[in-house]
Design a protein around this motif. Sequence first.
Motif, PDB file in Angstrom:
ATOM      1  N   THR A  98       1.223  13.564   2.858  1.00  0.00           N
ATOM      2  CA  THR A  98       1.628  12.035   3.023  1.00  0.00           C
ATOM      3  C   THR A  98       2.509  11.539   1.724  1.00  0.00           C
ATOM      4  OG1 THR A  98      -0.221  11.577   4.386  1.00  0.00           O
ATOM      5  CG2 THR A  98       0.936   9.804   3.500  1.00  0.00           C
ATOM      6  N   ALA A  99       1.783  11.909   0.751  1.00  0.00           N
ATOM      7  CA  ALA A  99       2.538  11.464  -0.488  1.00  0.00           C
ATOM      8  C   ALA A  99       4.043  12.181  -0.431  1.00  0.00           C
ATOM      9  CB  ALA A  99       1.842  12.121  -1.742  1.00  0.00           C
ATOM     10  N   ARG A 100       4.146  13.508  -0.052  1.00  0.00           N
ATOM     11  CA  ARG A 100       5.349  14.079   0.074  1.00  0.00           C
ATOM     12  C   ARG A 100       6.350  13.055   0.551  1.00  0.00           C
ATOM     13  NH1 ARG A 100       2.635  18.879   0.507  1.00  0.00           N
ATOM     14  NH2 ARG A 100       2.235  19.624  -1.465  1.00  0.00           N
ATOM     15  N   LEU A 104       8.360   3.586   1.370  1.00  0.00           N
ATOM     16  CA  LEU A 104       6.910   4.124   1.649  1.00  0.00           C
ATOM     17  C   LEU A 104       6.447   4.254   0.125  1.00  0.00           C
ATOM     18  CD1 LEU A 104       4.524   5.098   3.140  1.00  0.00           C
ATOM     19  CD2 LEU A 104       5.550   7.368   3.062  1.00  0.00           C
ATOM     20  N   VAL A 105       5.310   3.313  -0.403  1.00  0.00           N
ATOM     21  CA  VAL A 105       4.721   3.624  -1.378  1.00  0.00           C
ATOM     22  C   VAL A 105       3.366   4.431  -1.314  1.00  0.00           C
ATOM     23  CG1 VAL A 105       3.734   2.345  -3.252  1.00  0.00           C
ATOM     24  CG2 VAL A 105       5.651   1.394  -2.492  1.00  0.00           C
ATOM     25  N   ILE A 116       9.182   9.270  -8.491  1.00  0.00           N
ATOM     26  CA  ILE A 116      10.057   8.208  -7.614  1.00  0.00           C
ATOM     27  C   ILE A 116      11.172   9.285  -7.024  1.00  0.00           C
ATOM     28  CG2 ILE A 116      11.878   7.722  -9.559  1.00  0.00           C
ATOM     29  CD1 ILE A 116      12.022   5.178  -8.239  1.00  0.00           C
ATOM     30  N   ARG A 117      11.325   9.100  -5.831  1.00  0.00           N
ATOM     31  CA  ARG A 117      12.285  10.252  -5.077  1.00  0.00           C
ATOM     32  C   ARG A 117      13.612  10.040  -5.470  1.00  0.00           C
ATOM     33  NH1 ARG A 117      11.773  12.789  -0.627  1.00  0.00           N
ATOM     34  NH2 ARG A 117       9.881  12.056   0.208  1.00  0.00           N
ATOM     35  N   THR A 118      14.163  11.157  -5.614  1.00  0.00           N
ATOM     36  CA  THR A 118      15.557  10.989  -5.940  1.00  0.00           C
ATOM     37  C   THR A 118      16.234  12.246  -5.070  1.00  0.00           C
ATOM     38  OG1 THR A 118      15.487  12.845  -7.520  1.00  0.00           O
ATOM     39  CG2 THR A 118      15.131  10.730  -8.599  1.00  0.00           C
ATOM     40  N   ILE A 145       7.883   6.231  -3.315  1.00  0.00           N
ATOM     41  CA  ILE A 145       7.542   6.262  -4.836  1.00  0.00           C
ATOM     42  C   ILE A 145       5.997   6.600  -4.618  1.00  0.00           C
ATOM     43  CG2 ILE A 145       6.593   4.520  -6.502  1.00  0.00           C
ATOM     44  CD1 ILE A 145       9.636   2.976  -5.701  1.00  0.00           C
ATOM     45  N   ILE A 146       5.631   7.384  -5.526  1.00  0.00           N
ATOM     46  CA  ILE A 146       4.118   7.812  -5.747  1.00  0.00           C
ATOM     47  C   ILE A 146       3.675   7.010  -6.872  1.00  0.00           C
ATOM     48  CG2 ILE A 146       2.612   9.893  -5.754  1.00  0.00           C
ATOM     49  CD1 ILE A 146       4.712  11.480  -4.453  1.00  0.00           C
ATOM     50  N   LEU A 147       2.214   6.623  -6.707  1.00  0.00           N
ATOM     51  CA  LEU A 147       1.698   6.173  -7.886  1.00  0.00           C
ATOM     52  C   LEU A 147       0.374   6.768  -8.026  1.00  0.00           C
ATOM     53  CD1 LEU A 147       1.975   2.263  -6.566  1.00  0.00           C
ATOM     54  CD2 LEU A 147       3.467   3.636  -8.253  1.00  0.00           C
ATOM     55  N   PRO A 148       0.184   7.345  -9.381  1.00  0.00           N
ATOM     56  CA  PRO A 148      -0.907   7.929  -9.485  1.00  0.00           C
ATOM     57  C   PRO A 148      -2.306   7.173  -9.491  1.00  0.00           C
ATOM     58  CG  PRO A 148       0.106   7.476 -11.720  1.00  0.00           C
ATOM     59  CD  PRO A 148       1.054   6.744 -10.610  1.00  0.00           C
ATOM     60  N   ALA A 149      -3.273   7.346  -8.668  1.00  0.00           N
ATOM     61  CA  ALA A 149      -4.402   6.857  -8.571  1.00  0.00           C
ATOM     62  C   ALA A 149      -5.673   7.310  -9.613  1.00  0.00           C
ATOM     63  CB  ALA A 149      -4.723   6.802  -7.007  1.00  0.00           C
TER      64      ALA A 149
END
Lengths: 291, 699, 326
Positions: B429-431, B419-420, B66-68, B435-439
């Motif tokens: 793009t993930a950067r 942006l998820v 999660i972005r902080t 929120i980044i989800l592990p795929a």
Amino acid sequence: MHNSITNHQTFYNLTPTAMELVDFIDDGEDARHFRFRLITPQSINTPKPGQFFMLSVPGAGEAPFTFTAKPNNQGVFRALIRKMGDVTTALFQCQSGAILGIRGPFGKGWPIASLSDKKIIMVAGGCGLAPLTGLIDQLIAERHHKHLALVYGARNRALQMLNPERLRWQREISLFDVLEDTGETVTSSKNHVLEGTPLDAMDSVLRTLDWTPDMLLLCGPEVMMKAVAKNFLQRGLPAQSIWLSIERRMHCAVGLCGHCYLSEHHLAHHYVCKDGPTYRWDYLQPPEKTE
Amino acid sequence: MATKVTTTICPFCGVGCGMNLLTEKNRLISVEPQIDHPISRGQLCAKGWSSAYGIDPKDRITHPLIRTPQGFRQTSWNKALETVAARLKQIMEETGPQAIGIISSARATNEDNYAAQKLARAVLKTNNIDHCARICHSPTVAGLNQTLGSGAMTNSAEDIFETDLVLVFGADPTENHSILGGHIIRAHLEGTQLIVVDPRRTRLAKLADTHLQLKPGSNIALLNAIIKIILDNRWQDKKFLDQRCEGLAQLTASVANALEGVEKTTGISLPKIEAVAKAYSQSKRAMILYGMGVTQYVSGTNNVIALSNLALTCGQLGRKGTGINPLRGQNNVQGACDMGCLPNVYPGYQKVDNPEVRAKFSQHWKTEVPEHPGLTSMGMTKATLAGEFRGLILFGENPVVTDPDQNLVKRALGKLDLLVVAELTMTDTARMADIILPAASFAEKTGTFTNCERRVQHVQQALPPLGEARTDWQWLAAIAQQLESDQLDWPDSEAVFREITELTPIYSAMNYAKMDQLHGLQWPCSPETPEGTAILHKDTFPIGKARLIPVHPIPIDENIDSKYPLLLTTNRLHFHYGCGSMTRKSPLLEREIPTGLLFINPADANELGVTHQSAVGVGSRRGYIETRAMLTDDLPPGLVCMPYHFHEAPSNQLTNTAQDPLTKMPELKACAVFVQPLEPGSFPRPIDEISGLSVEGVK
Amino acid sequence: MKIQSFYLNHPNTLRDHLAKSYRIEPPQAAPGQNTPPLVSPKGQLFAEHENLFTFDGECFRETLPNPEPFALFGVQSCDLTAISYQDQFFANDPYYQARRQQALLIGIDCLSPCQHGFCPSVNAGPGVKHETADLILHQLSTTSWLLLACNQKGLGALEGLSLNPANQPELNDRDDRIASCIEQFSDDSHLKQGITAINQNQVPEDLWQQLGLQCLSCSGCTSLCPTCSCYGTWEQQESNGDIRRQRFWDSCLYESFQREASQHNPTEKAGERVKRFWTHKFGDNFAKEFGRYGCVGCGRCEVTCPGVIGVHSVMKRISSDAQLDN
Ligand SMILES: Cc1cc2nc3c(=O)[nH]c(=O)nc-3n(C[C@H](O)[C@H](O)[C@H](O)COP(=O)(O)OP(=O)(O)OC[C@H]3O[C@@H](n4cnc5c(N)ncnc54)[C@H](O)[C@@H]3O)c2cc1C
Ligand code: SF4
Ligand code: SF4
Ligand code: SF4
Ligand code: FES
């Protein structure tokens, strides 16, 4: 069934021995003359001129370089290294005291025995001078040869390497600097400065010498070596008197990884790391066609 | 430790080669080809052989992030999902469902894609669902839908061995679809005539009987001329035209002057064009394979229509060894389209604007579905910049690198309120995500991929998901649950597939077991064709009669001038794929990248003072990059070429953004550039180092 | 040791017995007689990825593999011949030898030719050569097999299994069947002619370049070829921060295989790489050093090459080209 493999004596060692970066001096553009020290002196065999070692920069990889001075009894030795790719770039970022790895010495060196009483001409291009350095020093020290001349080609002044060494040799041997781009500077050194490639300069080099070479040693870009070798063959030098040091990509240095193969069809299973890097010219030529 | 063998499908291109994964102690140790696979028959290309490196645990994202303000922080799935759901709800309440959307992935499974569109339509109540196919083949879908009623490859890979002539048009199959490219080589060696139409001398062009090295952008001029010659000589298939096509009169009229100036426009001599016209029309069976050299032009859709006109005129359709066959890029771009990850269609190309279709889905899902067609990915970008679109869920794609409009996309993504991104590794793009989800990777999941010949194939799990990674449909389902919906509550991927077959007529008779037994099933696979369909349009077209539609040459948008005197085209390198986030993890494929990325004819190079492998600057009206030059005869003088998708030297900084009006496909295959040598011995600078400089400043 | 021979009701009896002391590879059921698997057992000895050493910041530590004893069960003669060649090639490679000394080799005679195989043409089969295996299986009928123990290691592995010694007539049968299998192989004149042409350097450069054009650098041939041995190395950081060097299978058909940091590439042209591959497989000088050609006639490259330049395709092109010349 116990696994006792480590006791086998003749196994190749693909694991380096630790050494330390002592210091370096800048020598030519993007090149440095390094001093390294074996953490345990005598942990490698004494190299012969023209032999090389595999230098490991942990995390970056391993690459072959020639000893410009063999280890002394403190285990300190030298190598001239040009920045080229990943491994060398990583090396250039290392500080004194960095722990590196070494394996070797590897390969067959120059044919020292057949150089005695010879009138030798060496032709080196760029970084190709490094593998001849140890040999020149040894020849000067032992004086078994008759004459020695070095023709050293580089694109321009800035790219010339081993300046201190060449200055030192100046008094002992005939030195010819060949520059593609001589620039304006005229040096006060005793070196002969010629323009073009070593091949272009060869006529005037030979005119300057008061002796006719009967042994040719080559080290540098393959095209240059081949051109000069062919030129000397035309001048009547026998193929058996021409030696060259071949460069190939290397990953193991013991004849396993396959990267350094020669593609000449009769040598298709030969590996430069083991059989070379020094070769006699005729050995590289295809045998007469059999019908 | 014994090795476990899992049968699955290569994750890279649309060929869909069969591949076994060898695992030991839950580590992938090797891949091997499948000897009995109907297409690949014991073969793989360089990418396939190296696929074990792509999912190596190194660099993988293993936990939700999660972005902080201090950067990304690891978090729990629960927390991540709660946050996503809360923000989605907020946006929906404040702006409505049209402000959110999903961009799914042409690399994910059908099950994942189906779940994505269902989440959009049944839960979020929006048709804002798209995937990233636009830069490859949207003109194919638009063009072939108009002329034939279906945008897929009409025939099958095996037809390459059952045809008399293969016409490769604007495609480089040995590099991009290597195993099919190899089939073409084999067929050609066994006697099949091979004709290649390409501005570059591709590998196949060198092997071919005939290479038409046409000028970029002259596809329609060439095709119309071929059709004109065929009609003049009565080489057309009269019966086929009479019985199965409409629009011949208009087509005939439209090509009346097609031979005028065609030699100059295309750069090909008339006799050569005639020979090709004769060979194609007079062959018993002739097959067209085409690629991005057709679609990536402002005239993309029309190029496809022109090709279709040619095939129809000669009746080279609906039989074995014929057809018009787009070579699609990503492994599951066909499936993503089939699954309705498009704003205007439900799974199986059932139209959103058809009330019956909506009623069908609404009934089956037992919920209301939205009426209005949604936004394309480009539409979402624009709506974001206009402040009308706020929340995006995106997975398995890296538009920040691959989108031709990189800079615009970056701006839009930056502006989103949510942006998820679900990804394997930290992409550019993930950067940008909140929120980044592990795929899970392809080796960690079960599902299906649909290859370019419409073959739905079973992907099987060889490894447990790394860390806390989840299969896409599973985390999509978890988001739905957070939104108090059980719409996506399937027990396993087979259940997802069952639902797909219930709602998708072209998939209706499929199941996993049959798929395993028959090495995949080609759609349409319905009760009438329980074992699938190898050849489309045998007796009729989905639209009844096929349409011949007149199209006229459209010049490329940006021609050369004195300031930008060279034409730049783009290609792909066979050992790389997409943005390289998987392929570049292989030390072998990484090493294969050529030193120079700008391919240039020696004559041009000579004139400019550019030498082999020396550093050069390349500039267009839009940007400037530096790389090294590779001198090659494969390009004619006047044309230079760069592979796209290299962050070192991204060619999309240069390429034209002018678009095909219908599909918004940008003209990636032609733009005007200058090339200049840099200081001898100097190194090309990477793009971020150059950025600050203005284009004018460097010239 | 003199070969000792026994009767065996079924290979599974042996397999079950061996499973008590060995990991059996491949783990699946009965050996595929007469058709070698698409992937040879090469990787069991010369691992596709092998850790060479780790570096902890001060010391380099060799990391030799230490596999439990394993049995390569039902290996065809071509692959056994390849192993015996690699035993020579990797004689001084500690990683290979660490695996090799744990391996028990159980060969199986082929009794009919496989689709692309040509082992008799390169002296690599179809009957298993005694010096290449520890044990050999030979099918006599659906219910009866011969089991040959070729050396002490093989014999030792049979300990605890009650077996009846085999009689001479069956042993003679074995020879006859192998001989008749050899007769069933298809014409290999293209191979003979090709080998001659390669060794006399009579293959025109043009032809190599044409063949090179067909090489897609997929690495399929080198991955599947049981005698290919080239590798590359790379370094990675382990989770504890140590550096680990690993070697991995490489392919000499990659353009970058010999490309040097300076970009000089002695085998830049695909034709030269293809030429060298086949010269390496069929060179007389290679045979002088290793006692045999580098090819064992398994035919895998023919199957896996997408560019249609596997062994038969290449040799047919070379020999038909040579005939055109004459
Ligand atoms: C016998 C021999 C002696 C050499 N002596 C010297 C010397 O004294 N001084 C000097 O500056 N250079 C020397 N070289 C060249 C030097 O090895 C390369 O320039 C260097 O390996 C490339 O730098 P890199 O590792 O940073 O390149 P990278 O691009 O990182 O290369 C990756 C790996 O490929 C291999 N490789 C790439 N290029 C070469 C190459 N040209 N030769 C061998 N392996 C290569 C190496 O294993 C290297 O680690 C010698 C080469 C050989 C074969
Ligand atoms: S051709 Fe495509 S599907 Fe086949 S191995 Fe290569 S990338 Fe994978
Ligand atoms: S060269 Fe081909 S036929 Fe010969 S051993 Fe290797 S893979 Fe088998
Ligand atoms: S299998 Fe064929 S295409 Fe692939 S690397 Fe080998 S020769 Fe080249
Ligand atoms: S360097 Fe590995 S074989 Fe020569």
